[in-house]
Design a protein around this motif. Structure first.
Motif, PDB file in Angstrom:
ATOM      1  N   GLN A  71       0.823  -1.206   0.000  1.00  0.00           N
ATOM      2  CA  GLN A  71       0.000   0.000   0.000  1.00  0.00           C
ATOM      3  C   GLN A  71       0.860   1.259   0.000  1.00  0.00           C
ATOM      4  O   GLN A  71       0.555   2.225  -0.703  1.00  0.00           O
ATOM      5  N   ILE A  72       1.928   1.242   0.763  1.00  0.00           N
ATOM      6  CA  ILE A  72       2.839   2.396   0.792  1.00  0.00           C
ATOM      7  C   ILE A  72       3.473   2.596  -0.580  1.00  0.00           C
ATOM      8  O   ILE A  72       3.538   3.714  -1.091  1.00  0.00           O
ATOM      9  N   ALA A  73       3.931   1.509  -1.192  1.00  0.00           N
ATOM     10  CA  ALA A  73       4.563   1.594  -2.515  1.00  0.00           C
ATOM     11  C   ALA A  73       3.587   2.121  -3.561  1.00  0.00           C
ATOM     12  O   ALA A  73       3.986   2.812  -4.498  1.00  0.00           O
ATOM     13  N   GLU A  74       2.294   1.790  -3.404  1.00  0.00           N
ATOM     14  CA  GLU A  74       1.279   2.252  -4.349  1.00  0.00           C
ATOM     15  C   GLU A  74       0.742   3.635  -4.001  1.00  0.00           C
ATOM     16  O   GLU A  74      -0.134   4.148  -4.684  1.00  0.00           O
ATOM     17  N   GLY A  75       1.266   4.217  -2.937  1.00  0.00           N
ATOM     18  CA  GLY A  75       0.834   5.551  -2.540  1.00  0.00           C
ATOM     19  C   GLY A  75      -0.526   5.583  -1.865  1.00  0.00           C
ATOM     20  O   GLY A  75      -1.156   6.630  -1.786  1.00  0.00           O
ATOM     21  N   LYS A  76      -0.972   4.461  -1.382  1.00  0.00           N
ATOM     22  CA  LYS A  76      -2.285   4.384  -0.722  1.00  0.00           C
ATOM     23  C   LYS A  76      -2.117   4.612   0.785  1.00  0.00           C
ATOM     24  O   LYS A  76      -2.337   3.724   1.596  1.00  0.00           O
ATOM     25  N   THR A  77      -1.725   5.806   1.135  1.00  0.00           N
ATOM     26  CA  THR A  77      -1.526   6.147   2.536  1.00  0.00           C
ATOM     27  C   THR A  77      -2.350   7.374   2.898  1.00  0.00           C
ATOM     28  O   THR A  77      -2.796   8.116   2.023  1.00  0.00           O
ATOM     29  N   LEU A  78      -2.564   7.554   4.181  1.00  0.00           N
ATOM     30  CA  LEU A  78      -3.293   8.718   4.680  1.00  0.00           C
ATOM     31  C   LEU A  78      -2.405   9.470   5.661  1.00  0.00           C
ATOM     32  O   LEU A  78      -1.546   8.881   6.314  1.00  0.00           O
ATOM     33  N   GLU A  79      -2.647  10.755   5.779  1.00  0.00           N
ATOM     34  CA  GLU A  79      -1.934  11.542   6.772  1.00  0.00           C
ATOM     35  C   GLU A  79      -2.383  11.101   8.163  1.00  0.00           C
ATOM     36  O   GLU A  79      -3.550  10.764   8.373  1.00  0.00           O
ATOM     37  N   GLY A  80      -1.475  11.117   9.119  1.00  0.00           N
ATOM     38  CA  GLY A  80      -1.775  10.680  10.472  1.00  0.00           C
ATOM     39  C   GLY A  80      -2.906  11.468  11.109  1.00  0.00           C
ATOM     40  O   GLY A  80      -3.788  10.896  11.750  1.00  0.00           O
ATOM     41  N   ASP A  81      -2.892  12.797  10.963  1.00  0.00           N
ATOM     42  CA  ASP A  81      -3.941  13.627  11.556  1.00  0.00           C
ATOM     43  C   ASP A  81      -5.310  13.268  10.999  1.00  0.00           C
ATOM     44  O   ASP A  81      -6.295  13.185  11.741  1.00  0.00           O
ATOM     45  N   PHE A  82      -5.382  13.037   9.701  1.00  0.00           N
ATOM     46  CA  PHE A  82      -6.651  12.671   9.065  1.00  0.00           C
ATOM     47  C   PHE A  82      -7.146  11.332   9.599  1.00  0.00           C
ATOM     48  O   PHE A  82      -8.331  11.158   9.898  1.00  0.00           O
ATOM     49  N   SER A  83      -6.230  10.379   9.734  1.00  0.00           N
ATOM     50  CA  SER A  83      -6.601   9.048  10.232  1.00  0.00           C
ATOM     51  C   SER A  83      -7.129   9.120  11.661  1.00  0.00           C
ATOM     52  O   SER A  83      -8.147   8.522  11.992  1.00  0.00           O
ATOM     53  N   LEU A  84      -6.429   9.849  12.507  1.00  0.00           N
ATOM     54  CA  LEU A  84      -6.877   9.985  13.896  1.00  0.00           C
ATOM     55  C   LEU A  84      -8.226  10.689  13.986  1.00  0.00           C
ATOM     56  O   LEU A  84      -9.094  10.307  14.783  1.00  0.00           O
ATOM     57  N   LYS A  85      -8.411  11.714  13.162  1.00  0.00           N
ATOM     58  CA  LYS A  85      -9.682  12.437  13.167  1.00  0.00           C
ATOM     59  C   LYS A  85     -10.827  11.521  12.755  1.00  0.00           C
ATOM     60  O   LYS A  85     -11.893  11.521  13.373  1.00  0.00           O
ATOM     61  N   SER A  86     -10.620  10.705  11.730  1.00  0.00           N
ATOM     62  CA  SER A  86     -11.682   9.810  11.271  1.00  0.00           C
ATOM     63  C   SER A  86     -12.001   8.742  12.320  1.00  0.00           C
ATOM     64  O   SER A  86     -13.158   8.355  12.485  1.00  0.00           O
ATOM     65  N   ILE A  87     -10.993   8.297  13.052  1.00  0.00           N
ATOM     66  CA  ILE A  87     -11.225   7.321  14.118  1.00  0.00           C
ATOM     67  C   ILE A  87     -12.041   7.962  15.243  1.00  0.00           C
ATOM     68  O   ILE A  87     -12.995   7.372  15.747  1.00  0.00           O
ATOM     69  N   ARG A  88     -11.662   9.178  15.610  1.00  0.00           N
ATOM     70  CA  ARG A  88     -12.397   9.883  16.670  1.00  0.00           C
ATOM     71  C   ARG A  88     -13.857  10.091  16.277  1.00  0.00           C
ATOM     72  O   ARG A  88     -14.753   9.915  17.094  1.00  0.00           O
ATOM     73  N   GLU A  89     -14.084  10.465  15.033  1.00  0.00           N
ATOM     74  CA  GLU A  89     -15.465  10.692  14.574  1.00  0.00           C
ATOM     75  C   GLU A  89     -16.244   9.384  14.546  1.00  0.00           C
ATOM     76  O   GLU A  89     -17.419   9.353  14.929  1.00  0.00           O
ATOM     77  N   LYS A  90     -15.605   8.329  14.114  1.00  0.00           N
ATOM     78  CA  LYS A  90     -16.293   7.052  14.006  1.00  0.00           C
ATOM     79  C   LYS A  90     -16.706   6.517  15.383  1.00  0.00           C
ATOM     80  O   LYS A  90     -17.797   5.975  15.544  1.00  0.00           O
ATOM     81  N   TYR A  91     -15.834   6.699  16.365  1.00  0.00           N
ATOM     82  CA  TYR A  91     -16.109   6.147  17.685  1.00  0.00           C
ATOM     83  C   TYR A  91     -16.535   7.225  18.692  1.00  0.00           C
ATOM     84  O   TYR A  91     -16.649   6.963  19.876  1.00  0.00           O
ATOM     85  N   ASP A  92     -16.772   8.427  18.203  1.00  0.00           N
ATOM     86  CA  ASP A  92     -17.272   9.538  19.018  1.00  0.00           C
ATOM     87  C   ASP A  92     -16.379   9.765  20.241  1.00  0.00           C
ATOM     88  O   ASP A  92     -16.859   9.851  21.377  1.00  0.00           O
ATOM     89  N   VAL A  93     -15.080   9.844  20.009  1.00  0.00           N
ATOM     90  CA  VAL A  93     -14.107  10.035  21.095  1.00  0.00           C
ATOM     91  C   VAL A  93     -13.768  11.493  21.253  1.00  0.00           C
ATOM     92  O   VAL A  93     -13.539  12.229  20.379  1.00  0.00           O
TER      93      VAL A  93
END
Length: 86
Positions: free
Chosen positions: A64-86
């Protein structure tokens, strides 16, 4: 160093079971001087499966990294917080 025993020793099931529980690696069984089987404790088997799963996930992540299928850390954490209402 790996433990290697002849197949005729499998008759001593209690000793083999004890040997497997105490071994830090699989035990190789030979038949007519050639490798035939490998035995190990259930605990060791589960540990090996766990590590294999981790290696497979790491390999998939590297692809996935080689194919450029990565997300920024801040975006990932934000989406997790929204999903689990943290």
């Amino acid at each position: 160093m790996p433990k290697i025993i002849p197949i005729r020793d499998l008759k001593n099931t209690s000793e083999i079971s004890q040997m497997c529980r105490e071994a830090s690696e699989p035990i190789y069984i030979t038949k007519n001087g050639y490798g035939d089987m490998v035995i190990m404790s259930v605990k060791m088997y589960e540990e090996k499966l766990f590590m294999l799963d981790i290696y497979n996930k790491m390999a998939a992540a590297e692809v996935q990294i080689a194919e450029g299928k990565t997300l920024e850390g801040d975006f990932s954490l934000k989406s997790i917080r929204e999903k689990y209402d943290v």
